[in-house]
Design a protein around this motif. Sequence first.
Motif, short mmCIF file in Angstrom:
data_model
loop_
_atom_site.label_atom_id
_atom_site.label_comp_id
_atom_site.label_asym_id
_atom_site.label_seq_id
_atom_site.Cartn_x
_atom_site.Cartn_y
_atom_site.Cartn_z
N ILE A 5 0.85 -1.19 0.00
CA ILE A 5 0.00 0.00 0.00
C ILE A 5 0.89 1.24 0.00
CG2 ILE A 5 -1.80 1.26 1.24
CD1 ILE A 5 -2.49 -1.43 2.59
N SER A 6 0.57 2.18 -0.84
CA SER A 6 1.30 3.45 -0.84
C SER A 6 0.33 4.58 -0.52
CB SER A 6 1.97 3.69 -2.20
OG SER A 6 1.00 3.77 -3.23
N PHE A 7 0.90 5.71 -0.13
CA PHE A 7 0.12 6.88 0.26
C PHE A 7 0.57 8.08 -0.55
CE2 PHE A 7 -0.27 3.93 3.68
CZ PHE A 7 -1.46 4.21 4.34
N SER A 24 -4.59 7.00 0.83
CA SER A 24 -3.97 5.70 0.57
C SER A 24 -4.48 5.11 -0.72
CB SER A 24 -4.26 4.74 1.73
OG SER A 24 -5.58 4.22 1.63
N ASP A 25 -3.75 4.10 -1.21
CA ASP A 25 -4.29 3.25 -2.27
C ASP A 25 -5.45 2.44 -1.70
OD1 ASP A 25 -2.34 4.11 -4.01
OD2 ASP A 25 -1.01 2.40 -3.65
N THR A 26 -6.11 1.71 -2.57
CA THR A 26 -7.16 0.80 -2.13
C THR A 26 -6.58 -0.29 -1.23
OG1 THR A 26 -8.48 1.18 -4.11
CG2 THR A 26 -8.91 -0.84 -2.89
N ILE A 27 -7.26 -0.55 -0.13
CA ILE A 27 -6.85 -1.60 0.81
C ILE A 27 -7.82 -2.76 0.66
CG2 ILE A 27 -6.42 -2.19 3.23
CD1 ILE A 27 -5.90 0.79 3.73
N ASP A 28 -7.32 -3.90 0.21
CA ASP A 28 -8.17 -5.06 -0.05
C ASP A 28 -8.22 -5.99 1.16
OD1 ASP A 28 -8.66 -4.31 -2.75
OD2 ASP A 28 -6.66 -5.07 -3.28
N TRP A 118 -7.09 13.53 11.90
CA TRP A 118 -8.31 12.79 11.54
C TRP A 118 -7.97 11.66 10.59
CZ3 TRP A 118 -12.68 14.47 14.02
CH2 TRP A 118 -12.65 15.76 14.56
N ILE A 119 -8.48 10.48 10.90
CA ILE A 119 -8.41 9.34 9.99
C ILE A 119 -9.84 9.01 9.57
CG2 ILE A 119 -7.81 6.91 9.69
CD1 ILE A 119 -5.71 7.26 11.87
N VAL A 126 -12.13 0.49 -0.07
CA VAL A 126 -11.59 0.92 1.23
C VAL A 126 -10.31 1.71 1.01
CG1 VAL A 126 -10.62 0.16 3.43
CG2 VAL A 126 -12.60 -1.03 2.45
N LYS A 127 -10.34 2.97 1.44
CA LYS A 127 -9.17 3.84 1.38
C LYS A 127 -9.09 4.66 2.65
CE LYS A 127 -8.81 4.53 -3.65
NZ LYS A 127 -8.66 5.55 -4.72
#
Length: 304
Positions: A5-7, A24-28, A118-119, A126-127
């Motif tokens: 994953i990259s940001f 972020s990239d998509t998180i699978d 904030w997250i 999902v990102k």
Amino acid sequence: MGGSISFTAAADSPTESGAKSVMSDTIDGLSAEQLVAGIERYVKAGKTAQGLETKFDVVDKGDEVLVAQHFDIPGFLGGGSTACYTSYRVNIAQNLVQIQLYVNQIFFERGEPSTTAWIKVHSSPVKVEFWVDVHELRNSGLVLKAMMDKVLSEMGANASSSVHQPGIGDASKLSVVSTAIEGTSVTPESFLDFFRGFLVDTMGATELPDSSIMEERSAVLGLSSRSFVRHVMDKAERCVHCYEFGEDESLQDLLAVNHCQAHSEPFRLEMWSVNKPGRRAGEGEKQVVEGLVLGVLKYMRAED
């Protein structure tokens, strides 16, 4: 879960039009709700410890998780100890985590965070979105003390400094304040001339055509990478205003303004800093959220 994953820093925010965030990239392999719950478990398990603390506490208060980090102060900064506090509030229904940082005991007791981060975890796909709101607070801590002690040493002065003291110009506000300065040829009247020479001759700074001085610092107490500072001399106030731009060599992204003022009767120095408020989502913020999210995903894989 997650994979590679990259940001990306300073990306367009999907939450607020016209604003910037770290994305972020998509998180699978997991849902937004699962990732937010994983962040909460990660924090409660004490995984945010840096390994440098003398004491590390995690207190689950129900509506928030409070992390207290205690550190020893190096002898060259006067010794003793200090603490910082981080409050995490998790809202799984909104897939949102609020993180408030209190950089010392005084701000914590006052309920004044230096920053609120904030997250926001988005679904389908999902990102992770991350940004930091910096608050306009007056600082009077160890970094400024180190700067003042360097100046006092270069002056050859018989004086010391203390953090979080009532200001000389305004006792209702806190500053780093020196004791009476003796044993040096520098006077309150000549302090700005001394400081200009100190910057140019000792610190390798460059005088600009407008009489301000540009300094490139390689590090501050080993806590940061190179940074750029523009110093402006205010003769009427006997004060140096130091405009801190962090790593921004173009001097467009102002982070804070430090002030170093000479007082007379007796001759003393006073320093304080004020953060520039605003939303931040740059490379520094990218490194913070990247380390946190990758740590959380690794922790969640170990749980399976």
